[in-house]
Design a protein around this motif. Sequence first.
Motif, PDB file in Angstrom:
ATOM      1  N   UNK A  18       0.806  -1.228   0.000  1.00 42.30           N
ATOM      2  CA  UNK A  18       0.000   0.000   0.000  1.00 42.30           C
ATOM      3  C   UNK A  18       0.838   1.277   0.000  1.00 42.30           C
ATOM      4  N   UNK A  19       1.957   1.281   0.724  1.00 45.49           N
ATOM      5  CA  UNK A  19       2.773   2.486   0.810  1.00 45.49           C
ATOM      6  C   UNK A  19       3.434   2.811  -0.528  1.00 45.49           C
ATOM      7  N   UNK A  20       3.801   1.786  -1.274  1.00 43.40           N
ATOM      8  CA  UNK A  20       4.369   1.996  -2.601  1.00 43.40           C
ATOM      9  C   UNK A  20       3.327   2.609  -3.527  1.00 43.40           C
ATOM     10  N   UNK A  21       2.108   2.089  -3.470  1.00 45.58           N
ATOM     11  CA  UNK A  21       1.038   2.645  -4.305  1.00 45.58           C
ATOM     12  C   UNK A  21       0.722   4.087  -3.900  1.00 45.58           C
ATOM     13  N   UNK A  22       0.816   4.382  -2.613  1.00 50.82           N
ATOM     14  CA  UNK A  22       0.543   5.748  -2.156  1.00 50.82           C
ATOM     15  C   UNK A  22       1.601   6.715  -2.679  1.00 50.82           C
ATOM     16  N   UNK A  23       2.871   6.296  -2.675  1.00 51.84           N
ATOM     17  CA  UNK A  23       3.913   7.156  -3.224  1.00 51.84           C
ATOM     18  C   UNK A  23       3.699   7.356  -4.725  1.00 51.84           C
ATOM     19  N   UNK A  24       3.229   6.311  -5.410  1.00 51.47           N
ATOM     20  CA  UNK A  24       2.928   6.452  -6.835  1.00 51.47           C
ATOM     21  C   UNK A  24       1.874   7.534  -7.059  1.00 51.47           C
ATOM     22  N   UNK A  25       0.835   7.553  -6.230  1.00 54.82           N
ATOM     23  CA  UNK A  25      -0.208   8.570  -6.356  1.00 54.82           C
ATOM     24  C   UNK A  25       0.354   9.963  -6.078  1.00 54.82           C
ATOM     25  N   UNK A  26       1.274  10.059  -5.115  1.00 51.74           N
ATOM     26  CA  UNK A  26       1.917  11.341  -4.839  1.00 51.74           C
ATOM     27  C   UNK A  26       2.713  11.804  -6.059  1.00 51.74           C
ATOM     28  N   UNK A  27       3.382  10.867  -6.712  1.00 57.36           N
ATOM     29  CA  UNK A  27       4.151  11.191  -7.908  1.00 57.36           C
ATOM     30  C   UNK A  27       3.228  11.623  -9.041  1.00 57.36           C
TER      31      UNK A  27
END
Length: 227
Positions: A122-131
């Motif tokens: 989930x944290x990886x996907x959240x950083x993707x959304x931030x990007x």
Amino acid sequence: MDEKWRRELKYTVTEGESILTANRISSFMHRDSHTEGRKEYFIRSLYFDNLYDKVLKEKLSGVAIREKFRIRYYDFDPNFIRLEKKSKRCSTGHKYQCRLTAEEVEKIIRGEYEWMAEDERPLVRELFLKWKLELYRPSVVVDYRREPFTYGPGNVRITFDRDIRSCKDVRAFFKKDVPTIPVLADGKCIMEVKYDDFLPDVVSRTILTTKNREQAFSKFAACRING
């Protein structure tokens, strides 16, 4: 995810004060197991911000509820790397984290984020959304040496962070011999005190001998501004 929020206190102290305080607390606190018999270990972090310096501006403006993302590894060992999201709510903090591989970090540094969209973490996907949505990008590399202590009652952790240095070349994250710039005055270091629901009196009385007021300090912000 665990939602345990911890209190955080920070002090700027002299090297002499840090040595004296460390000697005092060592009589009842234990050295962190991560030191593996050493006094301290090395930390390198890669922090993120967006193209408009959103994270930096929120910190400098004192926004009460904010968050920041970083990638961190220790003692130049690329076999153990973590992606972390540090959330702040006034004087309390909470950290979410997950493991990354060196290859994944290299992709992030190169701006290759698309693989993160369907990642199971989930944290990886959240950083993707931030990007994708907020234009987050790697912004600064932060180095320092940490001397840590722990104490069971209150789940207390006291750390002394020394020789805090900045590097704006994010591509150098895995390079050991890279030019860095110190961001604190000579002989200064940061003492951090973290605990859960209460700070035991023996700890409180000991750290007060530093005679320094609690203050806000961000290694990320200091390195962005002074690095």
